[in-house]
Design a protein around this motif. Sequence first.
Motif, PDB file in Angstrom:
ATOM      1  N   SER A  19       0.834  -1.201   0.000  1.00  0.00           N
ATOM      2  CA  SER A  19       0.000   0.000   0.000  1.00  0.00           C
ATOM      3  C   SER A  19       0.872   1.256   0.000  1.00  0.00           C
ATOM      4  CB  SER A  19      -0.894   0.006   1.243  1.00  0.00           C
ATOM      5  OG  SER A  19      -0.133   0.326   2.392  1.00  0.00           O
ATOM      6  N   PRO A  20       0.283   2.415  -0.325  1.00  0.00           N
ATOM      7  CA  PRO A  20       1.046   3.675  -0.280  1.00  0.00           C
ATOM      8  C   PRO A  20       1.570   4.014   1.105  1.00  0.00           C
ATOM      9  CG  PRO A  20      -0.989   3.954  -1.526  1.00  0.00           C
ATOM     10  CD  PRO A  20      -1.066   2.617  -0.872  1.00  0.00           C
ATOM     11  N   LEU A  21       0.986   3.417   2.145  1.00  0.00           N
ATOM     12  CA  LEU A  21       1.413   3.709   3.512  1.00  0.00           C
ATOM     13  C   LEU A  21       2.865   3.328   3.748  1.00  0.00           C
ATOM     14  CD1 LEU A  21       0.028   4.875   6.048  1.00  0.00           C
ATOM     15  CD2 LEU A  21      -0.294   2.521   6.824  1.00  0.00           C
ATOM     16  N   ALA A  22       3.366   2.370   2.983  1.00  0.00           N
ATOM     17  CA  ALA A  22       4.757   1.946   3.135  1.00  0.00           C
ATOM     18  C   ALA A  22       5.736   3.014   2.655  1.00  0.00           C
ATOM     19  CB  ALA A  22       4.991   0.649   2.366  1.00  0.00           C
ATOM     20  N   ARG A  23       5.253   3.993   1.903  1.00  0.00           N
ATOM     21  CA  ARG A  23       6.122   5.052   1.361  1.00  0.00           C
ATOM     22  C   ARG A  23       5.626   6.425   1.812  1.00  0.00           C
ATOM     23  NH1 ARG A  23       4.382   1.908  -2.479  1.00  0.00           N
ATOM     24  NH2 ARG A  23       3.185   3.545  -3.508  1.00  0.00           N
ATOM     25  N   LEU A  24       5.229   6.502   3.076  1.00  0.00           N
ATOM     26  CA  LEU A  24       4.579   7.704   3.589  1.00  0.00           C
ATOM     27  C   LEU A  24       5.447   8.953   3.409  1.00  0.00           C
ATOM     28  CD1 LEU A  24       1.868   8.260   4.949  1.00  0.00           C
ATOM     29  CD2 LEU A  24       3.027   8.147   7.157  1.00  0.00           C
ATOM     30  N   GLY A  25       6.748   8.829   3.606  1.00  0.00           N
ATOM     31  CA  GLY A  25       7.633   9.981   3.515  1.00  0.00           C
ATOM     32  C   GLY A  25       7.859  10.502   2.111  1.00  0.00           C
ATOM     33  N   ASP A  26       7.242   9.840   1.124  1.00  0.00           N
ATOM     34  CA  ASP A  26       7.414  10.266  -0.267  1.00  0.00           C
ATOM     35  C   ASP A  26       6.309  11.211  -0.735  1.00  0.00           C
ATOM     36  OD1 ASP A  26       9.617   8.611  -0.376  1.00  0.00           O
ATOM     37  OD2 ASP A  26       8.521   6.939  -1.280  1.00  0.00           O
ATOM     38  N   TYR A  27       5.335  11.493   0.120  1.00  0.00           N
ATOM     39  CA  TYR A  27       4.159  12.249  -0.299  1.00  0.00           C
ATOM     40  C   TYR A  27       4.118  13.632   0.348  1.00  0.00           C
ATOM     41  CZ  TYR A  27       2.607   7.618  -1.769  1.00  0.00           C
ATOM     42  OH  TYR A  27       2.530   6.381  -2.360  1.00  0.00           O
ATOM     43  N   TRP A 216      10.991  12.662   7.528  1.00  0.00           N
ATOM     44  CA  TRP A 216       9.916  13.496   6.965  1.00  0.00           C
ATOM     45  C   TRP A 216       9.153  14.199   8.079  1.00  0.00           C
ATOM     46  CZ3 TRP A 216       4.436  12.957   6.949  1.00  0.00           C
ATOM     47  CH2 TRP A 216       3.756  13.624   5.919  1.00  0.00           C
ATOM     48  N   PHE A 217       8.784  13.443   9.120  1.00  0.00           N
ATOM     49  CA  PHE A 217       8.106  14.049  10.264  1.00  0.00           C
ATOM     50  C   PHE A 217       8.976  15.131  10.907  1.00  0.00           C
ATOM     51  CE2 PHE A 217       5.891   9.749  10.791  1.00  0.00           C
ATOM     52  CZ  PHE A 217       4.704  10.191  10.229  1.00  0.00           C
ATOM     53  N   THR A 218      10.247  14.802  11.116  1.00  0.00           N
ATOM     54  CA  THR A 218      11.160  15.727  11.796  1.00  0.00           C
ATOM     55  C   THR A 218      11.320  17.018  11.013  1.00  0.00           C
ATOM     56  OG1 THR A 218      12.365  13.848  12.745  1.00  0.00           O
ATOM     57  CG2 THR A 218      13.497  15.975  12.715  1.00  0.00           C
ATOM     58  N   ALA A 219      11.443  16.905   9.693  1.00  0.00           N
ATOM     59  CA  ALA A 219      11.619  18.094   8.856  1.00  0.00           C
ATOM     60  C   ALA A 219      10.404  19.006   8.931  1.00  0.00           C
ATOM     61  CB  ALA A 219      11.866  17.668   7.406  1.00  0.00           C
ATOM     62  N   HIS A 220       9.211  18.437   9.064  1.00  0.00           N
ATOM     63  CA  HIS A 220       7.994  19.251   9.144  1.00  0.00           C
ATOM     64  C   HIS A 220       7.780  19.842  10.532  1.00  0.00           C
ATOM     65  CE1 HIS A 220       6.648  18.590   5.108  1.00  0.00           C
ATOM     66  NE2 HIS A 220       6.557  17.278   5.239  1.00  0.00           N
ATOM     67  N   TYR A 221       8.168  19.095  11.582  1.00  0.00           N
ATOM     68  CA  TYR A 221       7.932  19.572  12.947  1.00  0.00           C
ATOM     69  C   TYR A 221       8.876  20.711  13.318  1.00  0.00           C
ATOM     70  CZ  TYR A 221       6.841  19.153  17.963  1.00  0.00           C
ATOM     71  OH  TYR A 221       6.447  19.392  19.258  1.00  0.00           O
ATOM     72  N   ARG A 222      10.131  20.633  12.863  1.00  0.00           N
ATOM     73  CA  ARG A 222      11.120  21.712  13.009  1.00  0.00           C
ATOM     74  C   ARG A 222      11.423  22.053  14.473  1.00  0.00           C
ATOM     75  NH1 ARG A 222       8.232  25.743   9.025  1.00  0.00           N
ATOM     76  NH2 ARG A 222       9.214  27.287  10.378  1.00  0.00           N
ATOM     77  N   ALA A 223      11.543  21.038  15.291  1.00  0.00           N
ATOM     78  CA  ALA A 223      11.925  21.252  16.691  1.00  0.00           C
ATOM     79  C   ALA A 223      13.444  21.207  16.827  1.00  0.00           C
ATOM     80  CB  ALA A 223      11.311  20.179  17.580  1.00  0.00           C
ATOM     81  N   PRO A 224      14.049  22.086  17.634  1.00  0.00           N
ATOM     82  CA  PRO A 224      15.496  21.996  17.893  1.00  0.00           C
ATOM     83  C   PRO A 224      15.803  20.665  18.576  1.00  0.00           C
ATOM     84  CG  PRO A 224      14.598  24.100  18.652  1.00  0.00           C
ATOM     85  CD  PRO A 224      13.433  23.230  18.329  1.00  0.00           C
ATOM     86  N   SER A 225      16.782  19.944  18.069  1.00  0.00           N
ATOM     87  CA  SER A 225      17.049  18.590  18.558  1.00  0.00           C
ATOM     88  C   SER A 225      17.488  18.555  20.013  1.00  0.00           C
ATOM     89  CB  SER A 225      18.117  17.920  17.691  1.00  0.00           C
ATOM     90  OG  SER A 225      19.332  18.655  17.743  1.00  0.00           O
ATOM     91  N   ASP A 226      17.992  19.684  20.527  1.00  0.00           N
ATOM     92  CA  ASP A 226      18.477  19.703  21.914  1.00  0.00           C
ATOM     93  C   ASP A 226      17.523  20.423  22.862  1.00  0.00           C
ATOM     94  OD1 ASP A 226      18.861  22.206  20.845  1.00  0.00           O
ATOM     95  OD2 ASP A 226      20.895  22.479  21.643  1.00  0.00           O
ATOM     96  N   SER A 227      16.348  20.795  22.383  1.00  0.00           N
ATOM     97  CA  SER A 227      15.425  21.535  23.245  1.00  0.00           C
ATOM     98  C   SER A 227      14.767  20.595  24.251  1.00  0.00           C
ATOM     99  CB  SER A 227      14.332  22.213  22.416  1.00  0.00           C
ATOM    100  OG  SER A 227      13.311  22.724  23.271  1.00  0.00           O
ATOM    101  N   PRO A 228      14.677  20.982  25.525  1.00  0.00           N
ATOM    102  CA  PRO A 228      13.975  20.157  26.514  1.00  0.00           C
ATOM    103  C   PRO A 228      12.463  20.112  26.294  1.00  0.00           C
ATOM    104  CG  PRO A 228      14.684  22.229  27.492  1.00  0.00           C
ATOM    105  CD  PRO A 228      15.318  22.165  26.137  1.00  0.00           C
ATOM    106  N   ARG A 229      11.964  20.901  25.369  1.00  0.00           N
ATOM    107  CA  ARG A 229      10.543  20.811  25.012  1.00  0.00           C
ATOM    108  C   ARG A 229      10.342  19.905  23.799  1.00  0.00           C
ATOM    109  NH1 ARG A 229       7.263  25.922  24.464  1.00  0.00           N
ATOM    110  NH2 ARG A 229       5.629  24.633  25.401  1.00  0.00           N
TER     111      ARG A 229
END
Length: 309
Positions: A19-27, A216-229
Amino acid sequence: MTPALRPDVRAFLDLVSASPLARLGDYGIEEARAISNQMRSPPPDPGSVRVSDTSFTHPGGDIALRCYDPGTSHTSTPLMVYFHGGGFVMGDLDSHHQLCLTLAAGVGLPLVSVAYRLAPENPWPAAPDDAAAAARWLAVHGAELFDTETTGLVLAGDSAGANLAAVTARALADTPAACPVLAQCLLYPCVSLDPTTRSMRENGEGLFLTRTALDWFTAHYRAPSDSPRYNLLAFDQAGMPPTLLVTAEFDPLRDEGRAYAARLAEAGVSVTYQEVRGHIHGCFGFAPAIRSTKRDVDRAIAALGVLLS
């Protein structure tokens, strides 16, 4: 003995792989959300749980809430606050409706599911802002929603939602709400997305949640990797509430979940740790399709009950 997927988990993955779900990061965002929505089961019978929708307003806007009342006759009770998973990008009140019904009925507590703002339309820190605001609002107004005194909060969530639950628990430990946080329930949490863990290397392809999707999720969320939040390992664990933490054996996030459980225990926090053997990320949400999952959900519910008692 070499770890093995359960037969019904393997059958589920065989379906997903085609299914397309296997390639979620491509959409794109809207297409990915539509693909994810296709996986949803029909709305379940709520049984004895009464369900209603409401909302509240804070400086970030209006936040929708779904209330689950198991109908227990208590004049006072803890209130569970649930944050859904979906990589901070997908998910809503409907995507986790089945799981919230199961938790409310199983634990026997009123539960409120929170529709926090999603990225990329609302990148970090919109989600933790909404999560903390919802917890503080419910600490004051929970009694009005369920006609019972709220004695404390149980902050819960899965994956990205588990991250928000822990970040909120830290915020409320630093600046308390109107009632205390009694516990947190973290289901296969996103902790730091450390790419060097063994589970990230071994489970990042072909097991539902892939490294491509995580990036893909990380690029969209844009949280600083070292932030305690965002990074749960970046803040002091002292004073965090008793914790139930569940990981899945074939989840790329497994090892960071284990590491976070250890970090909590090292800080003196009471931790109940469970690992769902032979299963994948998101497993509790797949209970309608993967029947063997029911025993794992039941085991977690029993552990949470012991933790709260």
